[in-house]
Design an enzyme around this catalytic site. Structure first.
Site, short mmCIF file in Angstrom:
data_model
loop_
_atom_site.label_atom_id
_atom_site.label_comp_id
_atom_site.label_asym_id
_atom_site.label_seq_id
_atom_site.Cartn_x
_atom_site.Cartn_y
_atom_site.Cartn_z
CG ASP A 86 -1.90 0.88 1.23
OD1 ASP A 86 -1.58 2.30 0.64
OD2 ASP A 86 -3.08 0.95 2.08
CB VAL A 87 1.77 3.91 -2.49
CG1 VAL A 87 2.30 3.07 -3.54
CG2 VAL A 87 0.34 4.27 -2.92
CG ASN A 113 -0.28 4.89 -12.73
OD1 ASN A 113 -0.92 5.62 -13.45
ND2 ASN A 113 -0.80 3.70 -12.30
CB SER A 165 -5.55 14.24 -13.31
OG SER A 165 -6.73 14.72 -13.87
CE1 TYR A 178 -7.36 12.29 -8.88
CE2 TYR A 178 -8.38 13.64 -10.77
CZ TYR A 178 -7.58 12.51 -10.38
OH TYR A 178 -7.01 11.68 -11.40
CE LYS A 182 -3.97 12.23 -9.85
NZ LYS A 182 -2.86 11.38 -9.82
CB VAL A 211 -8.58 6.91 -19.50
CG1 VAL A 211 -8.33 5.45 -20.31
CG2 VAL A 211 -7.64 7.77 -19.96
CB THR A 213 -9.16 2.64 -15.58
OG1 THR A 213 -9.35 3.75 -14.81
CG2 THR A 213 -8.24 2.92 -16.94
P1 NDP Z 1 -7.38 2.20 -11.38
O1 NDP Z 1 -8.42 2.46 -10.39
O2 NDP Z 1 -7.75 1.65 -12.59
O3 NDP Z 1 -6.00 1.70 -10.94
C1 NDP Z 1 -5.32 2.43 -9.78
C2 NDP Z 1 -4.36 1.76 -9.52
O4 NDP Z 1 -3.54 2.29 -8.36
C3 NDP Z 1 -4.38 0.44 -9.01
O5 NDP Z 1 -3.56 -0.36 -9.71
C4 NDP Z 1 -4.41 0.09 -7.65
O6 NDP Z 1 -3.92 -0.78 -7.27
C5 NDP Z 1 -3.49 1.20 -7.28
N1 NDP Z 1 -3.63 2.02 -5.95
C6 NDP Z 1 -4.87 2.64 -5.63
N2 NDP Z 1 -4.58 3.03 -4.14
C7 NDP Z 1 -3.49 2.50 -3.61
C8 NDP Z 1 -2.72 2.22 -2.51
N3 NDP Z 1 -3.26 2.84 -1.44
N4 NDP Z 1 -1.49 1.44 -2.69
C9 NDP Z 1 -1.09 1.05 -3.56
N5 NDP Z 1 -1.72 1.02 -4.81
C10 NDP Z 1 -2.93 1.56 -4.90
O7 NDP Z 1 -7.03 3.99 -12.20
P2 NDP Z 1 -6.31 4.39 -13.32
O8 NDP Z 1 -5.39 3.24 -13.82
O9 NDP Z 1 -7.40 4.94 -14.08
O10 NDP Z 1 -5.51 5.59 -12.54
C11 NDP Z 1 -4.09 5.51 -12.45
C12 NDP Z 1 -3.77 7.18 -12.35
O11 NDP Z 1 -4.05 7.79 -13.19
C13 NDP Z 1 -4.17 7.58 -10.93
O12 NDP Z 1 -3.17 8.47 -10.55
C14 NDP Z 1 -5.34 8.64 -11.57
O13 NDP Z 1 -5.48 9.65 -10.62
C15 NDP Z 1 -4.72 8.93 -13.07
N6 NDP Z 1 -5.67 9.37 -13.95
C16 NDP Z 1 -6.74 8.55 -14.09
C17 NDP Z 1 -7.69 8.96 -15.00
C18 NDP Z 1 -8.84 8.10 -15.62
O14 NDP Z 1 -9.99 8.44 -15.92
N7 NDP Z 1 -8.81 6.80 -15.53
C19 NDP Z 1 -7.67 10.47 -15.71
C20 NDP Z 1 -6.52 11.11 -15.12
C21 NDP Z 1 -5.69 10.80 -14.31
P3 NDP Z 1 -4.68 -1.97 -6.11
O15 NDP Z 1 -6.21 -1.55 -6.17
O16 NDP Z 1 -4.02 -3.33 -6.47
O17 NDP Z 1 -4.37 -1.19 -4.72
#
Ligand code: NDP
Length: 276
Positions: A86-87, A113, A165, A178, A182, A211, A213
């Protein structure tokens, strides 16, 4: 002569495809939040281009799934390192860097990320809690990980890409927590690029628009976010939203020698929305 020229051209094209294919050979790439969404796609693209990738997130099963997908894509038969953590937990962040360096002795690229979004208007009772959570997850963890990775990036003259973002660059009602988090990432990127440039380390950010996701549903306001995504899709100048691979392309570019003279910048992957 024409035949020889054509042959040389073909050889050159083959070489440049090959060198691009293995652009990240011998590079160790640590991507937080690589267990799903954008980070998972980035990990696959790095693995496909020869990188040793480190896959991390809290969800053991998803970490394992993405790592196995990367193993299958690696042209040089590399096995992705899996680190569950957990980050927002400092010990986990220390372990993440420690295990990476113990295994490979180096870090060449750090992609900050991992993150989540939040939705709370000024009159929401939960706003302060969300603000605290956003700064812990989307900002503090990035600063700590960057500090810990620094000595290793200094040795490799590496690169950092922070995933911000469009919300770091533009205001959205209900998204103050948020957006503030960012924006901090964009400013962090600029400030430390000045400190790290003389050490040979480049730092940039990418600023994606929406995006599709897990992000929308993981942000605790799925309906609102999904509504925003649909609205954006119908209004962005390019007429469609990016896929995770479009964001990954920008991240790979900013961490490759192709961007050797770019540092301290935020690159929107916004389909033109910031100018609309
Ligand atoms: P997802 O929710 O699909 O992925 C988020 C990732 O972050 C997962 O791998 C999750 O892993 C990890 N994560 C979340 N909280 C923790 C934590 N406490 N410790 C460790 N890992 C963590 O989102 P996206 O892939 O879309 O988002 C990725 C980045 O892109 C983020 O920073 C988001 O703000 C940014 N972003 C996304 C946009 C979008 O529309 N999708 C637009 C603009 C920016 P796990 O659950 O395994 O912990």
């Amino acid at each position: 002569q024409a035949k020889a020229n054509a042959k040389a051209k073909a050889a050159n094209e083959e070489m440049s495809t090959e060198s691009q294919d293995l652009e990240f050979a011998n590079k160790v790439v640590l991507i937080t939040g690589s267990s799903s969404g954008l980070g998972a796609q980035m990990a696959k693209e790095y693995a496909r281009r020869g990188a040793q990738v480190v896959i991390t997130g809290r969800n053991t099963e998803r970490v394992c799934e993405v790592a196995e997908a990367c193993d299958g894509l690696s042209p040089n038969g590399l096995i992705a390192l899996q680190v569950v953590g957990d980050v927002t937990n400092d010990e986990d962040v220390r372990r993440l860097v420690g295990v990476t360096v113990d295994n490979y002795g180096q870090i060449d690229v750090l992609v900050n990320n991992a993150g989540a979004g939040s939705f709370a208007t000024l009159d929401s009772p939960g706003l302060l809690d969300q603000l605290e959570h956003m700064f812990k997850l989307d900002v503090r963890s990035v600063v700590l990980l960057t500090q810990l990775a620094l000595p290793h990036l200094e040795k490799t003259k590496g690169a950092i890409v922070n995933v911000s973002s469009v919300c770091g660059l533009k205001s959205y009602a209900g998204c103050s927590a948020y957006c503030m988090a960012k924006t901090s990432i964009d400013m962090f990127t600029k400030c430390i690029s000045l400190e790290l440039g003389p050490k040979g380390i480049r730092v940039n950010a990418v600023n994606p628009t929406a995006v599709r996701t897990g992000f929308q549903n993981n942000s605790g306001a799925g309906d609102v976010f999904n509504g925003m995504v649909n609205h954006l899709e119908s209004t962005v100048p390019l007429g469609k939203l990016p896929e995770p691979s479009d964001v990954a392309n920008a991240v790979l570019f900013l961490s490759s020698p192709r961007s050797a003279f770019i540092t301290g910048h935020s690159l929107p992957v916004d389909c033109g929305s910031l100018n609309a």
